[in-house]
Design a protein around this motif. Structure first.
Motif, short mmCIF file in Angstrom:
data_model
loop_
_atom_site.label_atom_id
_atom_site.label_comp_id
_atom_site.label_asym_id
_atom_site.label_seq_id
_atom_site.Cartn_x
_atom_site.Cartn_y
_atom_site.Cartn_z
N ASN A 6 1.04 -1.15 0.01
CA ASN A 6 -0.07 0.10 0.02
C ASN A 6 0.84 1.26 0.05
O ASN A 6 1.53 1.57 0.94
N PRO A 11 -3.98 6.71 5.87
CA PRO A 11 -3.51 5.42 6.23
C PRO A 11 -2.61 4.54 5.30
O PRO A 11 -3.02 4.60 4.10
N SER A 12 -1.30 4.10 5.71
CA SER A 12 -0.29 3.54 4.73
C SER A 12 -0.42 2.35 4.92
O SER A 12 -1.08 1.43 5.89
N GLN A 13 0.68 1.68 4.51
CA GLN A 13 1.30 0.30 4.74
C GLN A 13 1.65 0.03 6.22
O GLN A 13 2.27 0.99 6.71
N LEU A 14 1.10 -0.92 6.85
CA LEU A 14 1.44 -1.15 8.27
C LEU A 14 2.87 -1.61 8.35
O LEU A 14 3.30 -2.29 7.30
N VAL A 18 3.90 -4.85 13.13
CA VAL A 18 2.59 -4.35 14.10
C VAL A 18 1.37 -5.43 14.44
O VAL A 18 1.20 -5.67 15.70
N ALA A 19 1.56 -6.31 13.45
CA ALA A 19 0.67 -7.63 13.90
C ALA A 19 0.94 -8.51 14.91
O ALA A 19 0.13 -8.77 15.68
N LEU A 22 0.77 -6.52 18.17
CA LEU A 22 -0.98 -6.35 18.53
C LEU A 22 -1.41 -7.63 19.31
O LEU A 22 -1.98 -7.85 20.22
N PHE A 26 -2.65 -7.94 23.06
CA PHE A 26 -4.02 -8.81 23.37
C PHE A 26 -3.82 -9.66 24.42
O PHE A 26 -4.68 -9.44 25.49
N PRO A 31 -5.90 -3.78 25.80
CA PRO A 31 -7.17 -3.25 25.32
C PRO A 31 -8.11 -2.98 26.67
O PRO A 31 -8.89 -2.03 26.54
N GLN A 188 -0.40 7.13 11.48
CA GLN A 188 -0.68 6.19 10.53
C GLN A 188 -0.09 6.17 9.09
O GLN A 188 -0.20 6.01 7.86
N PRO A 194 -2.09 1.73 12.62
CA PRO A 194 -3.33 2.04 12.46
C PRO A 194 -3.67 3.68 12.88
O PRO A 194 -3.17 3.81 13.93
N ALA A 195 -4.59 4.36 12.17
CA ALA A 195 -4.90 5.52 12.33
C ALA A 195 -5.46 5.77 13.77
O ALA A 195 -6.39 4.71 14.13
N GLY A 196 -5.53 7.04 14.50
CA GLY A 196 -6.21 7.01 15.74
C GLY A 196 -5.59 7.74 16.64
O GLY A 196 -6.04 8.00 17.93
N VAL A 244 -5.20 3.80 24.26
CA VAL A 244 -4.28 3.27 24.95
C VAL A 244 -3.71 2.15 24.00
O VAL A 244 -2.21 2.06 23.87
N LEU B 14 -13.10 -7.09 27.50
CA LEU B 14 -13.42 -6.81 26.20
C LEU B 14 -14.56 -8.03 25.87
O LEU B 14 -14.62 -9.02 26.63
N PHE B 26 -7.30 -7.07 10.43
CA PHE B 26 -6.10 -7.13 9.83
C PHE B 26 -5.97 -8.20 8.50
O PHE B 26 -5.32 -7.50 7.76
N PRO B 31 -6.53 -1.67 9.03
CA PRO B 31 -5.71 -0.66 9.62
C PRO B 31 -4.98 0.24 8.70
O PRO B 31 -4.73 1.30 8.66
N SER B 32 -4.89 -0.34 7.17
CA SER B 32 -4.35 0.65 6.14
C SER B 32 -5.41 1.24 5.18
O SER B 32 -5.04 1.71 4.34
N LEU B 33 -6.48 0.94 5.62
CA LEU B 33 -7.72 1.46 4.97
C LEU B 33 -7.75 2.89 4.79
O LEU B 33 -7.71 3.50 5.78
N PRO B 194 -11.78 -1.72 22.84
CA PRO B 194 -10.49 -0.90 23.40
C PRO B 194 -10.87 0.55 23.19
O PRO B 194 -11.69 0.98 22.20
N THR B 241 -8.92 12.05 9.43
CA THR B 241 -8.73 10.46 9.57
C THR B 241 -9.15 10.21 10.84
O THR B 241 -8.61 10.46 12.06
N PRO B 242 -9.98 9.12 10.94
CA PRO B 242 -10.66 8.83 12.38
C PRO B 242 -9.74 7.34 12.73
O PRO B 242 -8.98 6.96 12.26
N ASN B 243 -10.14 7.02 13.85
CA ASN B 243 -9.94 5.73 14.40
C ASN B 243 -10.71 4.76 13.46
O ASN B 243 -11.56 4.04 14.12
#
Lengths: 359, 359
Positions: A6, A11-14, A18-19, A22, A26, A31, A188, A194-196, A244, B14, B26, B31-33, B194, B241-243
């Protein structure tokens, strides 16, 4: 290529780690973690200390979090400007920063140049300006201001604060913080998350200015005022329940960046940018949008694709490369390529190879 | 019990489907959308349509997203109050809503009662009040206002807007939207997600009021003004750009809630609350903090634990139950238990069993 890349500027390439971060987060209950717990405080500290090291931020600068960089535009105007900011406008995003000042009823001024170009070397700032607003990397056009230009204002405008939007360039630029009062970005883009979350860096002079406005009875907002953000950050806390998970992930990615090394990452960014600009210059059907080499962004590379835009997009997509569309009215005749740490040298080499076969 | 249960009122446990939704998200590149893509628009639509169905929100009410419910406190005052809001204060969070009005330089008023109590049935609202601010569920004390009380203001104060903070109660309450102009919440409580997203629901009257302030030249903010949030929401878009990931996950959890059914979920909430209040009433060492049964929250249940607080906390934690601390100065002598859809009947039954063996 295993999968798609991407190249949208955000938002761009992760970032590739990151995965996994995450998954671990978790497992560790991030979370559900209370933002008033000791564990959150240590996450906040790790993230801000990591950023401090990576971006070489002096110890007397604060680092705080907001919902987005868009929010930081508003908070900067609210907290640092009583009447007049001066904006350097050369595209949609620097323009929006100026418009936000107007929406907040300030008597702001601007120096504006056409999309794709930059500013004259020597520009005088209007009398009474409290804040000079610069956009290091204009995401809509792929024009980047040089660091000497950004650093030049401090000397002749010592009474002004200098704020730099580095939304789509950090962690690439090496700012000289003695010549900047505030810098901000969102996660992002260059940080591959991820954005936010917006990240706002500022010094004591900014804090003093916000307190001066407060002392005059001017409202500077409520939960995200600079003094409240600062007081909370001193305790590794936030005024409200923040994102968070994003603060946690940012800390993890910054650690990864530190292992890789800021210098290496900068060199790789330069290498990838040189590769793509060369390919665009050598191409028969498309060319770089920004004519003057000195103004070309290293992190958002814009191609003038004219009436071949749609065809080239399909061509690249079938090969797993997803370019970003041109911004706004340039949607039909430009494509944008983000060049962030998440985009590997190999991906750029493959992209350039693909471009060379597009005739 | 397989693992721990987090009873903190927020961020809380959660919802059990979140990890799977995230994994799928994912895989699908959420996340990249880009937030300007058609795919984002359909996620926005699915989430807001789902909320509309779940909470029975009329079609002429808008649903928009912010960074937090704390931000919505500020935006409500900024967009809906020129001079005077009136606040019902009975704990730390309703008080903070009032204080935010003061920070924004409004001449707001309040009706205040001590922590743990609620309000007299008939309260007159000061002349010139533009907005009545009610906190359905005071998260700091576990006091809930009755729906008839909340719905009673409209009839005698038709010129006022009525805004309800339902941060720690939704999706439990069934509001009558003909008697409320705006409701808001955040997703890390009753929706089991989260933290990092606030949800703001409002009607045409709110929009008109914001436009009136604008027409008078009053600044109502910049990127998160009500008219701009509304105009974007009409296109299933956001101003900034939101979450994106949180909006996606909220949509998924709301779909899960719809399958389970709002009525079933409400009945389960009542069952679990009755179970825990009974256990507290029958207990020899601890008791419910809120004396009057009519004021007791179904979603945040506060126990007066006195000098046994620390001992009880350890006792529960070794059994896998993590209670929330008492709020602020009640940290040492109270515990709070969230009762959200993420907390199962079985978990509450086990919690109550454990409490009965604590002497």
């Amino acid at each position: 290529m295993d999968s798609m890349v991407n190249f949208t500027p955000g938002p761009s390439q992760l970032y590739f780690t990151v995965a996994d971060h995450l998954k671990k987060g978790f497992k560790d209950g991030i979370p559900s973690l209370s933002h008033r717990s000791k564990q959150f405080e240590s996450i906040f500290a790790r993230t801000t200390n990591g950023l401090r090291e990576l971006l070489d931020i002096p110890s007397d600068y604060s680092i705080v979090f907001t919902g987005s960089a868009t929010e930081i535009w508003e908070r900067i105007i609210q907290n640092l400007v009583e009447e007049k900011s001066h904006h350097f406008v050369n595209g949609a995003f620097s323009k929006r920063f100026f418009e936000i000042a107007q929406q907040l009823n300030k008597k702001s001024t601007k120096t504006e140049v056409p999309a794709g170009s930059s500013f004259a070397d020597s520009i005088s700032i209007p009398e009474g300006t409290e804040l000079i607003a610069l956009t290091h990397n204009e995401t809509s056009t792929g024009v980047s201001l040089s660091l000497p230009f950004i650093h030049s204002f401090k000397e002749n405008n010592q009474e002004c604060l200098v704020a730099v939007d580095a939304v789509s360039s950090l962690p690439y630029p090496s700012f000289d913080f003695t010549k900047i009062d505030s810098v901000f970005f969102s996660i992002q883009k260059g940080f591959g998350l991820p954005a936010g979350l917006g990240v706002w860096i500022f010094n004591r002079r900014c804090l003093d200015k916000a307190n001066q406005l407060l002392a005059k009875g001017i409202s500077i907002g409520s939960f995200h005022t600079l003094p409240l953000l600062h007081a909370n950050a001193q305790k590794n806390q936030t005024p409200e329940t923040p994102n968070v998970l994003a603060i946690y992930l940012l800390g993890k990615v910054v650690s990864d960046f530190l292992v890789r090394g800021a210098t290496t990452m900068r060199q790789e960014t330069q290498y990838k940018a040189a590769l793509l600009y060369k390919a665009l210059e050598d191409h028969t059907a498309i060319k770089p949008f920004v004519a003057d080499k000195h103004n070309r962004s290293k992190t958002v590379i814009v191609a003038e694709t004219g009436d071949r835009t749609e065809e080239l997009t399909s061509f690249l997509q079938t090969r797993g490369f997803f370019p970003g569309e041109g911004y706004g009215s340039s949607k039909k005749n430009q494509l944008r390529f983000a060049n962030f740490p998440a985009h590997s040298k190999e991906q750029f080499e493959s992209l350039v190879d693909a471009l060379s076969t597009f005739k």
